[in-house]
Write a protein that holds these residues in place. Structure first.
Motif, short mmCIF file in Angstrom:
data_model
loop_
_atom_site.label_atom_id
_atom_site.label_comp_id
_atom_site.label_asym_id
_atom_site.label_seq_id
_atom_site.Cartn_x
_atom_site.Cartn_y
_atom_site.Cartn_z
N VAL A 98 0.84 -1.21 0.00
CA VAL A 98 0.00 0.00 0.00
C VAL A 98 0.87 1.26 0.00
O VAL A 98 0.61 2.19 -0.76
CB VAL A 98 -0.96 -0.02 1.21
CG1 VAL A 98 -1.61 1.34 1.42
CG2 VAL A 98 -2.05 -1.06 1.02
N PHE A 99 1.91 1.26 0.81
CA PHE A 99 2.78 2.44 0.86
C PHE A 99 3.52 2.62 -0.47
O PHE A 99 3.72 3.75 -0.93
CB PHE A 99 3.76 2.36 2.03
CG PHE A 99 3.11 2.59 3.38
CD1 PHE A 99 1.74 2.80 3.50
CD2 PHE A 99 3.86 2.59 4.55
CE1 PHE A 99 1.14 2.99 4.73
CE2 PHE A 99 3.27 2.80 5.80
CZ PHE A 99 1.90 3.00 5.89
N ASN A 100 3.93 1.50 -1.10
CA ASN A 100 4.57 1.59 -2.42
C ASN A 100 3.59 2.17 -3.43
O ASN A 100 3.97 2.97 -4.28
CB ASN A 100 5.01 0.21 -2.91
CG ASN A 100 6.30 -0.23 -2.26
OD1 ASN A 100 7.00 0.58 -1.66
ND2 ASN A 100 6.62 -1.50 -2.37
N GLU A 101 2.34 1.74 -3.34
CA GLU A 101 1.32 2.24 -4.25
C GLU A 101 1.11 3.74 -4.06
O GLU A 101 0.96 4.48 -5.03
CB GLU A 101 0.00 1.47 -4.03
CG GLU A 101 -1.17 1.91 -4.87
CD GLU A 101 -0.96 1.72 -6.37
OE1 GLU A 101 -0.07 0.95 -6.76
OE2 GLU A 101 -1.66 2.38 -7.14
N HIS A 102 1.13 4.19 -2.79
CA HIS A 102 1.01 5.63 -2.52
C HIS A 102 2.15 6.40 -3.17
O HIS A 102 1.94 7.45 -3.76
CB HIS A 102 1.03 5.89 -1.01
CG HIS A 102 -0.30 5.64 -0.38
ND1 HIS A 102 -0.44 5.30 0.93
CD2 HIS A 102 -1.55 5.68 -0.89
CE1 HIS A 102 -1.72 5.13 1.20
NE2 HIS A 102 -2.41 5.36 0.12
N SER A 106 1.90 9.15 -6.05
CA SER A 106 2.37 10.52 -5.86
C SER A 106 3.33 10.93 -6.98
O SER A 106 3.45 12.11 -7.28
CB SER A 106 3.05 10.67 -4.50
OG SER A 106 4.20 9.88 -4.45
N ARG A 107 4.00 9.94 -7.60
CA ARG A 107 4.88 10.25 -8.72
C ARG A 107 4.08 10.38 -10.01
O ARG A 107 4.44 11.14 -10.88
CB ARG A 107 5.92 9.14 -8.90
CG ARG A 107 7.05 9.20 -7.91
CD ARG A 107 8.21 8.37 -8.41
NE ARG A 107 7.84 6.97 -8.55
CZ ARG A 107 8.08 6.04 -7.65
NH1 ARG A 107 8.67 6.36 -6.53
NH2 ARG A 107 7.75 4.79 -7.85
N ALA A 108 2.99 9.59 -10.10
CA ALA A 108 2.18 9.59 -11.33
C ALA A 108 1.06 10.62 -11.20
O ALA A 108 1.06 11.47 -10.33
CB ALA A 108 1.63 8.19 -11.56
N THR A 109 0.06 10.48 -12.07
CA THR A 109 -1.06 11.42 -12.03
C THR A 109 -1.95 11.11 -10.83
O THR A 109 -1.93 10.01 -10.30
CB THR A 109 -1.91 11.27 -13.29
OG1 THR A 109 -2.22 9.89 -13.45
CG2 THR A 109 -1.20 11.79 -14.51
N LEU A 110 -2.75 12.09 -10.45
CA LEU A 110 -3.65 11.90 -9.31
C LEU A 110 -4.81 11.00 -9.72
O LEU A 110 -5.36 11.11 -10.82
CB LEU A 110 -4.19 13.25 -8.84
CG LEU A 110 -3.17 14.12 -8.11
CD1 LEU A 110 -3.75 15.50 -7.87
CD2 LEU A 110 -2.77 13.50 -6.78
N VAL A 111 -5.18 10.11 -8.81
CA VAL A 111 -6.28 9.18 -9.07
C VAL A 111 -7.46 9.62 -8.22
O VAL A 111 -7.28 9.97 -7.06
CB VAL A 111 -5.84 7.74 -8.67
CG1 VAL A 111 -6.98 6.75 -8.87
CG2 VAL A 111 -4.63 7.33 -9.47
N PRO A 112 -8.66 9.62 -8.77
CA PRO A 112 -9.80 10.02 -7.94
C PRO A 112 -9.97 9.08 -6.76
O PRO A 112 -9.78 7.86 -6.89
CB PRO A 112 -10.99 9.93 -8.89
CG PRO A 112 -10.53 9.09 -10.03
CD PRO A 112 -9.06 9.27 -10.12
N LEU A 113 -10.29 9.64 -5.60
CA LEU A 113 -10.43 8.83 -4.40
C LEU A 113 -11.62 7.89 -4.50
O LEU A 113 -11.59 6.78 -4.00
CB LEU A 113 -10.62 9.74 -3.18
CG LEU A 113 -9.42 10.61 -2.83
CD1 LEU A 113 -9.76 11.54 -1.69
CD2 LEU A 113 -8.23 9.76 -2.46
#
Lengths: 214, 126
Positions: A98-102, A106-113
């Protein structure tokens, strides 16, 4: 993988001895027992998927990550050392992914929550579970209820990742402070402090609903 | 939601359950996976789980090193380009020097040829 069907030994341990049961399943998985792997997945899928979904707010991504957790468990079965609790170990894998995914997000585009409602409903997200209760609630009440659930999820998603994981593990997975500390690789006082700050942030964010409830 | 985890102290559980935030969070339950999640995961384990742990570990180690590898590769290629350019310019310089030397030698030869022919002409006049 060899497909062995066994219904004896430690995998059918008493219900109270959950950790020993998990460890026995891991031994069988290491031997190539696919039934043990299925048992393990079925036993932990709710907690693993649910935690990841609460952490990411994206049911589709949560499915993929939850599957990755079990793939890692399967691959590590041969070298698994039963020194710690199995549940703590598997949630350490959850934490790392999960932290890797975060970090990736944060490096890629923002994903809608929150995905569109129909998408969440198809993929088993919280919106999918929250079907309108037409028997006991009016459409207006249903809408307000859904709005409240959305606000709660948003408030959780707005927390910093360590606080978010701490609160999800404590509230939804009912881990002890010691177990959460082990998963977060933090001390128990630091974990208590994280949880305190998370609660206070949520108290402010959800003030309207708390007043209604009070 | 259960009353409290078995490995938590009763005091901790009471603290949680008396907190309105805690009760409110319980109203937004954790989502559950769909009915086919286990089957799909099992299939993925069969498909992806074939690699050994050490192989996977090595791959992850390499993936983590990609930034260093990229930086190192760039530096190496820059150094290579510089060396090649240097060698090429030296070679061109050498060729130029050799060319000039030949031209000088050629001009000397021409001078000596013309002087000898003139002398032979003088000789033939006798």
């Amino acid at each position: 993988m060899k497909d062995r069907f066994r219904d004896d030994d430690g995998a059918r341990a008493p219900v109270g001895d959950s950790d020993a049961h998990d460890k026995a399943l891991m031994v069988r998985i290491a031997e190539g027992d696919e039934v043990a792997l299925r048992d393990l997945i079925e036993k932990h899928q709710g907690a693993v998927y649910g935690t990841i979904a609460k952490m990411l707010g994206d049911p589709v991504e949560a499915q993929d990550l939850a599957q990755q957790v079990f793939v890692r468990v399967y691959r590590a079965a041969g070298s698994y050392q039963a020194s710690a609790q199995f549940k703590t170990w598997i949630f350490t894998i959850v934490r790392n992914l999960v932290f890797n995914e975060h970090r990736r997000r944060s490096r890629a585009t923002l994903v809608p929550l929150h995905p569109p409602e129909n998408e969440a409903a198809h993929s088993g997200g919280s919106a999918g579970l929250d079907l309108p209760d037409t028997a006991t609630k009016s459409p207006g009440e249903n809408m307000l209820h859904r709005e409240m659930l959305r606000k709660i999820d948003e408030a959780i998603l707005a927390l910093p990742e360590q606080q978010r994981l701490a609160i999800v593990l404590r509230r939804y997975d009912e881990f002890s402070y010691e177990e959460i500390a082990e998963i977060l690789k933090a001390s128990v006082p630091a974990t208590k402090s994280l949880l305190f700050r998370a609660r206070e942030t949520l108290r402010v964010a959800l003030q309207d609903y708390l007043e209604e409830e009070g | 939601m259960k009353a409290g985890p078995p490995n938590n102290s009763p005091q901790d559980v009471r603290l949680d359950e008396n907190d309105p935030v805690w009760r409110l969070l319980a109203r937004a339950p954790r989502p559950e996976p769909d009915a086919w999640f286990a089957a799909r995961t099992l299939a993925r384990c069969r498909h992806e789980g074939l690699g050994t742990e050490s192989g996977v570990g090595a791959f992850i180690g390499l993936a983590r090193m990609w930034r260093w590898a990229l930086g190192g590769g760039l530096a190496l290629s820059m150094a290579l380009v510089l060396v090649v350019t240097q060698i090429n310019s030296e070679k061109a310089e050498n060729q130029k020097n050799v060319q000039e030397a030949f031209e000088i030698m050629a001009s000397i030869d021409t001078d000596s040829d013309s002087s000898s022919s003139s002398s032979s002409w003088q000789d033939s006049s006798f």
